[in-house]
Design an enzyme around this catalytic site. Structure first.
Site, PDB file in Angstrom:
ATOM      1  N   GLU A   3       0.847  -1.197   0.000  1.00 46.01           N
ATOM      2  CA  GLU A   3       0.000   0.000   0.000  1.00 46.01           C
ATOM      3  C   GLU A   3       0.881   1.244   0.000  1.00 46.01           C
ATOM      4  O   GLU A   3       1.748   1.399   0.872  1.00 46.01           O
ATOM      5  CB  GLU A   3      -0.914  -0.007   1.222  1.00 46.01           C
ATOM      6  CG  GLU A   3      -1.678   1.289   1.479  1.00 46.01           C
ATOM      7  CD  GLU A   3      -2.492   1.755   0.292  1.00 46.01           C
ATOM      8  OE1 GLU A   3      -2.382   2.935  -0.069  1.00 46.01           O
ATOM      9  OE2 GLU A   3      -3.242   0.926  -0.278  1.00 46.01           O
ATOM     10  N   ALA A   4       0.654   2.127  -0.982  1.00 47.86           N
ATOM     11  CA  ALA A   4       1.467   3.343  -1.089  1.00 47.86           C
ATOM     12  C   ALA A   4       1.250   4.273   0.086  1.00 47.86           C
ATOM     13  O   ALA A   4       2.152   5.023   0.478  1.00 47.86           O
ATOM     14  CB  ALA A   4       1.164   4.057  -2.403  1.00 47.86           C
ATOM     15  N   HIS A  31     -15.842   7.991  -9.802  1.00 54.20           N
ATOM     16  CA  HIS A  31     -16.135   6.627 -10.235  1.00 54.20           C
ATOM     17  C   HIS A  31     -15.387   6.293 -11.522  1.00 54.20           C
ATOM     18  O   HIS A  31     -15.955   5.746 -12.461  1.00 54.20           O
ATOM     19  CB  HIS A  31     -17.646   6.453 -10.459  1.00 54.20           C
ATOM     20  CG  HIS A  31     -18.463   6.648  -9.235  1.00 54.20           C
ATOM     21  ND1 HIS A  31     -19.813   6.928  -9.274  1.00 54.20           N
ATOM     22  CD2 HIS A  31     -18.137   6.594  -7.912  1.00 54.20           C
ATOM     23  CE1 HIS A  31     -20.278   7.040  -8.042  1.00 54.20           C
ATOM     24  NE2 HIS A  31     -19.275   6.855  -7.198  1.00 54.20           N
TER      25      HIS A  31
END
Length: 487
Positions: free
Chosen positions: A31-32, A426
């Site tokens: 995870e960055a 989205h």
């Protein structure tokens, strides 16, 4: 033991990590961002604080020619939980016809008959999906006004018919946000190898097979190896990583000095998103400030702007606060009926500006390029104006429309839409699945031309579903994990 690297601890990645670990796969989850320690993540009333925060990638589009030349903000989660740690938690499956269209377009095995059981399983397993919460008084009145406007009250928009006004179904429990990180991955974190604060530069491909990822770049870079690699970094992150890996349109890669590993012309293409445009009201009766544990949006509606449409093309979302954004505030209290377009025809693209981590992607939504999108969103704005003028709001709350306001006539709404449209957050489509030459992944989410590499997130959607994309991203996570385990 089979091993896998999952890039991204967001909606899809957290589900994939959980399912693979449960099946005995050794998973490294990268995870960055950091862990979800920011209290604003967990209190639904504070979601607005997360934009432009350390937990937001804070992307912007290039100037949008057909949307007033503006650069649109694209908040994306840079934290465990991903964008599900930032969003409004609204759970929408979409229309059955959305998925049947995917199937007809070449995404074999993704029809409604295939995906409906997956939704049923998610909603009855780890992730709470509920509309069992008290409506704020203004939200109850907004629903009443929509009914006065002639819309049916739909008690379950996920029950097969979208049309009508509804209380939102959300992923919350006891006034707290629940996302796929907290529901799926965090409970088994001790069985994962989790690397936070580590940004993936590229996938390592040797002899046509993905064997790991490169973390960082230059002298500080590190290789992490595994049997297979899964990108779940989202509709912006996943194509960016593929492109930096040499997987994408060959001419574009060559121009940036990136060695071509796989000429895949569809990477970064087919980018599209839902759009919103505000209709803001002040009130004589106080709405009041956001309350802890209570989301500022609790209702929405689905509506067809034309009678000949097979499914709704609009989904306004209703806020208990005035969403001024870049507009000049015209009061201290009020509400917003955010008109919404959910069947966009415009298609944009994402490209690299350079090969390094600091080179921001050039993101072009081509927002409102297609006049049909303008017509639908403008129709939604006009409807929102009518709802705000209904007795449940105009009389009971003293609602007065301040934006667009009386200076904007109905014929001027198209211009209003172009000047104010923002994204619904989205984004999809940039690693589209299918079997044609432009498809990036096959229907089992394997990257064409590169063994041992999959993309499992919203980027694989051929077209955006009719509604919020969090639920479809979760469904894709479940199905993608199953495909991986089946080999």
């Amino acid at each position: 033991m089979r091993s896998a690297i999952v890039v991204g601890a967001g909606t899809s990645g957290s589900i994939v990590a959980r399912r693979l670990v449960d099946a005995g796969v050794a998973v490294t989850l990268v995870e960055a961002g950091g862990y979800d320690t920011n209290p604003a993540i967990h209190d639904p009333s504070r979601a607005g604080e997360l934009w432009h925060s350390a937990e937001d990638w804070d992307y912007f589009t290039v100037p949008q020619e057909h949307a007033g030349g503006r650069r649109l903000h694209l908040p994306r989660g840079k934290v465990t939980g991903g964008s599900h740690a930032l969003n409004a938690m609204i759970w929408v499956r979409g229309a059955a016809s959305d998925y049947d269209a995917w199937e007809r377009g070449g995404a074999t095995g993704w029809s409604w008959a295939d995906v409906e059981p997956v939704y049923d399983a998610i909603e009855n397993d780890l992730l709470p999906v509920t509309d069992d919460y008290a409506l704020s008084p203004i939200q109850a009145s907004i629903i009443d006004a929509a009914v006065q406007e002639g819309l049916p009250r739909n008690p379950d928009y996920n029950g097969g018919t979208l049309d009508g006004v509804s209380q939102e179904q959300v992923t919350m429990h006891d006034g707290r946000r629940v996302n796929t990180w907290t529901a799926y991955a965090q409970p088994i974190a001790d069985r994962l190898t989790i690397l936070t604060g580590r940004e993936v530069h590229s996938v390592i491909v040797r002899d046509g097979r993905a064997v790991g990822v490169q973390l960082g770049e230059g002298e500080g870079s590190e290789e992490v190896l595994a049997d297979e690699v899964i990108l779940a970094a989202g509709a912006i992150g996943s194509p960016v990583i593929l492109l930096r890996s040499g997987i994408g349109p060959a001419a574009d890669l060559t121009a940036l000095g990136i060695p071509v590993v796989q000429d895949s012309p569809g990477v970064g293409q087919n980018l599209h998103d839902h759009l919103l445009s505000p209709v803001i009201f002040t009130t004589g009766r106080p709405v009041g400030p956001p309350q802890a544990g209570v989301s500022v949006t609790q209702s929405h509606l689905f509506w067809r702007s034309r009678d000949d449409l097979a499914e709704p093309d609009t989904q306004p979302i209703h806020f208990s606060v005035p969403m001024w954004g870049e507009l000049e505030p015209r009061g201290d209290d009020g509400f917003t009926l955010m008109a919404g377009l959910v069947t966009p025809h415009s298609r944009g693209a994402l490209r690299l500006s350079g090969p390094g981590l600091a080179d921001l992607p050039e993101i072009d939504l081509a927002a409102l390029e297609d006049d049909r999108d303008v017509a639908s969103l403008a129709a939604s704005v006009r409807q929102a104006r009518r709802i705000g003028a209904r007795p449940a709001l105009a009389e009971d709350w003293g609602a007065v429309e301040v934006y667009p306001g009386p200076e904007v006539s109905d014929s001027g709404v198209e211009d209003w839409v172009r000047r104010t449209a923002i994204t619904y957050h989205h984004q999809v489509g940039t690693c589209r699945m299918g079997t044609d030459p432009e498809a990036v992944v096959d229907p089992r989410l394997r990257v064409h031309g590169v063994a041992g590499l999959r993309v499992i997130d919203a980027s694989v959607m051929p077209t955006v579903p009719t509604g919020n994309t969090n639920a479809p991203a979760a469904m894709i996570g479940e199905r993608g994990a199953q495909f991986f385990l089946e080999g």
